[in-house]
Design a protein around this motif. Structure first.
Motif, PDB file in Angstrom:
ATOM      1  N   ARG A 203       0.803  -1.219   0.000  1.00 39.16           N
ATOM      2  CA  ARG A 203       0.000   0.000   0.000  1.00 39.16           C
ATOM      3  C   ARG A 203       0.843   1.280   0.000  1.00 39.16           C
ATOM      4  O   ARG A 203       0.592   2.193  -0.801  1.00 39.16           O
ATOM      5  CB  ARG A 203      -0.980  -0.002   1.185  1.00 39.16           C
ATOM      6  CG  ARG A 203      -2.075   1.043   1.035  1.00 39.16           C
ATOM      7  CD  ARG A 203      -3.148   0.855   2.103  1.00 39.16           C
ATOM      8  NE  ARG A 203      -3.880  -0.381   1.943  1.00 39.16           N
ATOM      9  CZ  ARG A 203      -4.852  -0.581   1.070  1.00 39.16           C
ATOM     10  NH1 ARG A 203      -5.192   0.386   0.221  1.00 39.16           N
ATOM     11  NH2 ARG A 203      -5.492  -1.727   1.022  1.00 39.16           N
ATOM     12  N   ASP A 207       0.964   4.177  -2.958  1.00 34.33           N
ATOM     13  CA  ASP A 207       0.772   5.604  -2.683  1.00 34.33           C
ATOM     14  C   ASP A 207       1.937   6.430  -3.239  1.00 34.33           C
ATOM     15  O   ASP A 207       1.728   7.494  -3.845  1.00 34.33           O
ATOM     16  CB  ASP A 207       0.641   5.850  -1.174  1.00 34.33           C
ATOM     17  CG  ASP A 207      -0.641   5.260  -0.596  1.00 34.33           C
ATOM     18  OD1 ASP A 207      -1.582   4.988  -1.376  1.00 34.33           O
ATOM     19  OD2 ASP A 207      -0.693   5.068   0.638  1.00 34.33           O
ATOM     20  N   ARG A 210       1.817   6.485  -7.070  1.00 39.44           N
ATOM     21  CA  ARG A 210       0.721   7.325  -7.547  1.00 39.44           C
ATOM     22  C   ARG A 210       1.154   8.798  -7.525  1.00 39.44           C
ATOM     23  O   ARG A 210       0.851   9.563  -8.450  1.00 39.44           O
ATOM     24  CB  ARG A 210      -0.515   7.123  -6.670  1.00 39.44           C
ATOM     25  CG  ARG A 210      -1.693   8.023  -7.002  1.00 39.44           C
ATOM     26  CD  ARG A 210      -2.321   7.674  -8.345  1.00 39.44           C
ATOM     27  NE  ARG A 210      -3.205   6.517  -8.260  1.00 39.44           N
ATOM     28  CZ  ARG A 210      -3.811   5.982  -9.311  1.00 39.44           C
ATOM     29  NH1 ARG A 210      -3.598   6.494 -10.529  1.00 39.44           N
ATOM     30  NH2 ARG A 210      -4.592   4.928  -9.182  1.00 39.44           N
ATOM     31  N   ASP A 234      -6.320   2.109  -7.006  1.00 36.13           N
ATOM     32  CA  ASP A 234      -5.124   1.729  -6.255  1.00 36.13           C
ATOM     33  C   ASP A 234      -5.240   0.308  -5.718  1.00 36.13           C
ATOM     34  O   ASP A 234      -4.277  -0.463  -5.750  1.00 36.13           O
ATOM     35  CB  ASP A 234      -4.904   2.700  -5.093  1.00 36.13           C
ATOM     36  CG  ASP A 234      -4.442   4.071  -5.552  1.00 36.13           C
ATOM     37  OD1 ASP A 234      -4.437   4.318  -6.778  1.00 36.13           O
ATOM     38  OD2 ASP A 234      -4.078   4.899  -4.694  1.00 36.13           O
TER      39      ASP A 234
END
Length: 411
Positions: A203, A207, A210, A234
């Motif tokens: 995760r 992030d 992105r 995501d």
């Protein structure tokens, strides 16, 4: 039906079948190519297997449903994350969701991008071979075939070093989801723990990518858009990343191991390859036909259909014996011969139709480079055993757990 015919049935639990399934496949093709056993229809002929793979009315979404059913039987209630993982997988989705996901993921798995990984794969294979040669005994599975696809995918995804060592064990545990009927309550609990840890580790990486995309696979998935503006979320990228490992590690490892074993058991073909390295790609293709890593796949009938005067009803499970189809003499001349000069034909090792394996070009390229590196950096490769250990944790996969060899020359 004769008494002899009645005795022949698909039985993956038989020890001799696990050691060498191909005589059994041949019997089934010749005597009972379409038959019902173990609660499912078993198909072994090329035309039948290919026909079902091509027919979009056969659903590929069976495994996630079976996982949910098995979890309910075993009293496992917290299945949300595992359910999402299965339903995000290209392998287990039907249209229209499959078409949406495939269109997006295809943009990250272009031929140009896969071919651009050649230097990365070659460097990883060369490094692993150099490390293996320093050992007094070489197990080409543990020392070379298994770590190569992990290294390649981790590098392509630009994953941090502290995560890479955990990828192999995590992926091995998650693979239990592909055969839910064999899972125990302990297996399900372990998979849940692993998927939770895996997603937790990915995760923050998602992030970060992105916010600042790079040239890696995860960034490519995050920035993939269709003409209609559709994009992956995501969470979808995170779960697709996990499935890249689940679909790509064991199969690529087994493809490399099966290819090397086939060459070593057919020394005339090995000598031919050394004399003509341009046949390396053909050696990989012939291995995929002759002894494919993925032996079996399942579909769910959504309508009544007749095959071999047998009525397969809607909701029936259908087991497709890919490896049996790949040795069908109606399609392949001398099918039990391992022959690098065989005329090209469409094997089914990577499936067929809309669910054909997205990662097939990457797996084949890794095996091709692995064989090339092994043969360019040695003058002789020799088996040190005639007792081969085939993995026992999966019925759909065929691959070696170990393959001890000696390497000589070109050091």
């Amino acid at each position: 039906m004769t008494a002899h015919t009645a005795r022949v049935a698909f039985n993956p639990f038989d020890a001799e079948f696990r050691r060498d399934p191909y005589p059994h496949y041949r019997q089934l093709r010749e005597t009972r190519p379409v038959h019902r056993t173990l609660g499912m229809w078993v198909l072994t002929r090329y035309a039948d297997v290919r026909g079902v793979l091509h027919d979009r009315t056969f659903s590929a979404a069976l495994i996630p449903r079976q996982v949910s059913a098995q979890a309910e039987r075993l009293g496992q209630s917290d299945m949300t994350l595992i359910d999402r993982l299965g339903r995000t997988s290209l392998v287990f989705t039907d249209n229209p969701e499959h078409a949406r996901l495939r269109a997006l993921v295809n943009r990250a798995f272009t031929t140009q991008q896969i071919d651009g990984l050649r230097p990365l794969i070659t460097a990883a294979a060369t490094r692993l071979l150099e490390q293996a040669r320093r050992k007094s005994r070489v197990d080409i599975i543990a020392d070379f075939a298994a770590p190569l696809p992990i290294a390649v995918l981790c590098e392509w995804m630009a994953l941090p070093e502290d995560l890479r060592a955990r990828i192999g064990p995590w992926t091995h545990d998650i693979r239990f989801l592909l055969e839910p009927g064999l899972m125990t309550a302990h297996d399900l609990a372990r998979v849940h723990t692993v998927v939770t840890a895996f997603t937790g580790a990915l995760r923050p990486i998602i992030d970060q990518r992105r916010a600042a995309p790079g040239q890696d696979l995860i960034s490519a998935l995050l920035t993939s858009y269709t003409l209609g503006g559709n994009a992956l979320t995501d969470d979808e990228v995170m779960l697709l990343t996990i499935m890249c490992f689940v679909a790509g590690l064991e199969t690529t490892k087994s493809l490399i191991g099966n290819a090397l074993l086939a060459l070593l058991r057919h020394p005339e073909q090995s000598e031919l390859l050394r004399a003509h390295p341009e046949l390396t790609r053909a050696a990989v293709a012939e291995t995929l036909r002759y002894d494919p890593p993925l032996q079996l796949t399942k579909r769910l009938a959504t309508r009544d259909i007749e095959l071999e005067d047998r009525l397969i009803r809607a909701r029936d499970q259908v087991l497709l014996c890919l490896a049996a189809a790949n040795r069908d003499p109606d399609v392949f001349d001398r099918p039990d011969n391992f022959d690098l000069t065989r005329a090209p034909a469409d094997h089914l090792a990577f499936g067929h139709g809309m669910h054909g394996c997205l990662g097939a070009p990457l797996a084949a390229l890794q095996a091709e480079i692995a064989l090339d590196v092994l043969h360019r950096h040695t003058t002789e490769i020799r088996l040190t055993t005639t007792d081969f250990d085939w993995q026992q944790h999966s019925f759909i996969l065929r691959g070696l757990t170990r393959l001890p060899i000696t390497l000589r020359g070109n050091g």
